[in-house]
Design a protein around this motif. Structure first.
Motif, PDB file in Angstrom:
ATOM      1  N   TYR A 168       1.600 -39.784  16.859  1.00  0.00           N
ATOM      2  CA  TYR A 168       3.154 -40.551  17.389  1.00  0.00           C
ATOM      3  C   TYR A 168       3.259 -41.538  16.406  1.00  0.00           C
ATOM      4  N   ALA A 169       2.211 -40.809  14.875  1.00  0.00           N
ATOM      5  CA  ALA A 169       2.557 -41.868  13.934  1.00  0.00           C
ATOM      6  C   ALA A 169       3.210 -41.104  13.123  1.00  0.00           C
ATOM      7  N   ASP A 170       3.335 -39.664  13.571  1.00  0.00           N
ATOM      8  CA  ASP A 170       4.069 -38.809  12.411  1.00  0.00           C
ATOM      9  C   ASP A 170       6.163 -38.860  12.525  1.00  0.00           C
ATOM     10  N   GLU A 171       5.563 -39.147  14.666  1.00  0.00           N
ATOM     11  CA  GLU A 171       7.126 -39.219  15.472  1.00  0.00           C
ATOM     12  C   GLU A 171       7.332 -40.733  14.575  1.00  0.00           C
ATOM     13  N   TYR A 172       6.955 -41.448  14.729  1.00  0.00           N
ATOM     14  CA  TYR A 172       7.641 -42.919  14.372  1.00  0.00           C
ATOM     15  C   TYR A 172       8.137 -42.779  12.930  1.00  0.00           C
ATOM     16  N   ASN A 173       7.592 -42.074  11.898  1.00  0.00           N
ATOM     17  CA  ASN A 173       8.106 -41.799  10.897  1.00  0.00           C
ATOM     18  C   ASN A 173       9.398 -41.149  10.558  1.00  0.00           C
ATOM     19  N   ARG A 174       8.770 -40.427  11.543  1.00  0.00           N
ATOM     20  CA  ARG A 174      10.542 -39.482  11.709  1.00  0.00           C
ATOM     21  C   ARG A 174      11.405 -40.052  11.941  1.00  0.00           C
ATOM     22  N   CYS A 175      11.397 -40.844  12.898  1.00  0.00           N
ATOM     23  CA  CYS A 175      12.730 -41.415  13.442  1.00  0.00           C
ATOM     24  C   CYS A 175      12.541 -42.623  12.130  1.00  0.00           C
ATOM     25  N   LEU A 176      12.256 -43.142  11.835  1.00  0.00           N
ATOM     26  CA  LEU A 176      12.035 -43.618  10.597  1.00  0.00           C
ATOM     27  C   LEU A 176      13.140 -43.045   9.417  1.00  0.00           C
ATOM     28  N   GLY A 177      12.786 -41.950   9.153  1.00  0.00           N
ATOM     29  CA  GLY A 177      13.458 -40.797   8.102  1.00  0.00           C
ATOM     30  C   GLY A 177      15.098 -40.926   8.824  1.00  0.00           C
ATOM     31  N   VAL A 178      14.490 -40.591  10.393  1.00  0.00           N
ATOM     32  CA  VAL A 178      16.490 -40.468  10.562  1.00  0.00           C
ATOM     33  C   VAL A 178      17.255 -41.870  10.037  1.00  0.00           C
ATOM     34  N   LEU A 179      16.214 -43.305  10.464  1.00  0.00           N
ATOM     35  CA  LEU A 179      17.063 -43.867  10.345  1.00  0.00           C
ATOM     36  C   LEU A 179      17.568 -44.344   9.241  1.00  0.00           C
ATOM     37  N   GLU A 180      16.478 -44.575   7.732  1.00  0.00           N
ATOM     38  CA  GLU A 180      16.767 -44.080   6.137  1.00  0.00           C
ATOM     39  C   GLU A 180      18.101 -43.612   5.902  1.00  0.00           C
ATOM     40  N   ARG A 181      18.367 -42.325   6.715  1.00  0.00           N
ATOM     41  CA  ARG A 181      19.367 -41.507   6.410  1.00  0.00           C
ATOM     42  C   ARG A 181      20.821 -42.539   6.498  1.00  0.00           C
ATOM     43  N   ARG A 182      20.717 -42.703   7.818  1.00  0.00           N
ATOM     44  CA  ARG A 182      22.243 -43.414   8.544  1.00  0.00           C
ATOM     45  C   ARG A 182      22.532 -44.697   7.599  1.00  0.00           C
ATOM     46  N   LEU A 183      21.532 -45.156   7.312  1.00  0.00           N
ATOM     47  CA  LEU A 183      21.263 -46.510   6.709  1.00  0.00           C
ATOM     48  C   LEU A 183      22.060 -46.560   5.180  1.00  0.00           C
ATOM     49  N   ASP A 184      21.824 -44.794   4.545  1.00  0.00           N
ATOM     50  CA  ASP A 184      22.271 -44.788   3.094  1.00  0.00           C
ATOM     51  C   ASP A 184      23.816 -44.864   3.491  1.00  0.00           C
ATOM     52  N   GLY A 185      24.521 -46.284   2.139  1.00  0.00           N
ATOM     53  CA  GLY A 185      25.422 -46.843   2.599  1.00  0.00           C
ATOM     54  C   GLY A 185      26.225 -47.118   3.139  1.00  0.00           C
TER      55      GLY A 185
ATOM     56  N   PRO B 295       2.384 -53.524  11.613  1.00  0.00           N
ATOM     57  CA  PRO B 295       1.115 -53.419  12.056  1.00  0.00           C
ATOM     58  C   PRO B 295       0.289 -52.688  12.346  1.00  0.00           C
ATOM     59  N   LEU B 296       1.497 -51.892  12.642  1.00  0.00           N
ATOM     60  CA  LEU B 296       1.052 -49.983  13.274  1.00  0.00           C
ATOM     61  C   LEU B 296       0.885 -49.269  11.429  1.00  0.00           C
ATOM     62  N   GLY B 297       0.277 -50.001  10.823  1.00  0.00           N
ATOM     63  CA  GLY B 297      -0.008 -49.130   9.569  1.00  0.00           C
ATOM     64  C   GLY B 297       0.721 -47.941   8.992  1.00  0.00           C
ATOM     65  N   GLN B 298       2.634 -48.159   9.352  1.00  0.00           N
ATOM     66  CA  GLN B 298       3.617 -47.558   8.241  1.00  0.00           C
ATOM     67  C   GLN B 298       4.333 -48.560   7.468  1.00  0.00           C
ATOM     68  N   PRO B 299       3.756 -48.322   6.027  1.00  0.00           N
ATOM     69  CA  PRO B 299       4.451 -48.815   4.875  1.00  0.00           C
ATOM     70  C   PRO B 299       6.408 -47.992   5.064  1.00  0.00           C
ATOM     71  N   LEU B 300       6.866 -48.647   4.098  1.00  0.00           N
ATOM     72  CA  LEU B 300       8.374 -48.892   4.272  1.00  0.00           C
ATOM     73  C   LEU B 300       8.943 -48.349   2.819  1.00  0.00           C
ATOM     74  N   ASP B 301       7.623 -48.228   2.401  1.00  0.00           N
ATOM     75  CA  ASP B 301       7.972 -47.479   0.211  1.00  0.00           C
ATOM     76  C   ASP B 301       8.905 -46.484   0.657  1.00  0.00           C
ATOM     77  N   ASP B 302       8.200 -45.500   1.623  1.00  0.00           N
ATOM     78  CA  ASP B 302       9.399 -44.173   1.503  1.00  0.00           C
ATOM     79  C   ASP B 302      11.121 -44.296   1.890  1.00  0.00           C
ATOM     80  N   PHE B 303      11.318 -45.637   2.840  1.00  0.00           N
ATOM     81  CA  PHE B 303      12.384 -46.296   3.297  1.00  0.00           C
ATOM     82  C   PHE B 303      13.202 -47.516   3.069  1.00  0.00           C
TER      83      PHE B 303
END
Length: 254
Positions: free
Chosen positions: A131-148, A172-180
């Protein structure tokens, strides 16, 4: 008047934000999920899936209208008010895509991760990683969508209101946003640029907010146009920064 069945979780925050942004008159009815209020027969008549949030819209044209599921509530309120939903067919299609993406991907994956971070007894490395990997994947989807884009649809909408609470709790979920960086920028923009914060509504109209003791507790201003404050105020929610193994109910903004 709208009856708002609420408890301070990310799903509850979504609807609280929309009600405040639209300046709608509503009455908050706490649903204490820790005590099992969601299983009471009177609540099941409104929300048969025994989940909050739910609303009853007493101003509907042919009588009181119950609505359950956070995404359905957001759509109902957007259509009712004409706010935060694009008018064009193509833009509305995109809005529905991103709203459904949140309720089917970002929210459930973050919710499952939260269970293994904060509630599950013992060690569950496979489940936690999945679930950490899936949450990270979802943040990646959102990251690409928010580009521009400043917001998910370009302009602030219910798509942002739906996703934002589940990104708000990334730390709190242990997911920094440094890569996003796009997500981090959007998260800050929504938090500081709207007229309300998700945690500022908990005590409105008599809602009882849980106040568990925590070493990291702060409080958040309940002023309608206020910003978060470190000063203690009555009727505000404490900020939770749970450690693994603790049992928070997302009592407020992290």
């Amino acid at each position: 008047m709208i009856d708002f069945y609420y408890w301070p979780t990310p799903n509850g925050w979504k609807v609280a934000i929309m009600l405040e942004e639209c300046s709608l008159e509503y009455r908050t009815i706490p649903v204490n999920i820790g005590k099992g209020d969601q299983f009471k027969p009177e609540f099941l008549k409104i929300s048969p899936n025994n989940r909050m949030p739910a609303i009853v819209d007493h101003d509907f044209e042919d009588g009181p209208l119950p609505v359950f599921e956070s995404g359905a509530i957001l759509i109902h309120l957007a259509e009712r008010t004409g706010h935060f939903m694009p008018a064009g067919k193509r833009a509305r299609k995109e809005m529905l895509e991103w709203l459904f993406w949140q309720v089917g991907n970002l929210g459930p994956m973050a919710g499952q991760l939260s269970h293994f971070v904060s509630y599950a007894q013992g060690e569950h490395p496979y489940s936690h990683k999945r679930y950490a990997d899936e949450y990270n994947r979802c943040l990646g989807v959102l990251e690409r969508r928010l580009d521009g884009r400043e917001f998910i649809l370009g302009e602030y909408s219910i798509a942002d209101m739906a996703s934002w609470p589940w990104v708000l709790i990334a730390k709190p979920l242990g997911q920094p946003l440094d890569d996003f960086p796009n997500v981090a920028r959007w998260r800050a923009t929504v938090r500081t640029g709207r007229r309300c914060s998700a945690a500022s509504i908990s005590a409105r109209n008599g809602a009882a907010a849980p106040r568990p003791a925590t070493r990291n507790a702060r409080s958040c201003s309940t002023r309608r146009h206020g910003r978060c404050s470190t000063s203690a105020e009555p009727n505000c929610l404490p900020v939770r920064k749970p450690a693994p193994g603790s049992s928070p109910a997302y009592a407020a903004l992290p």
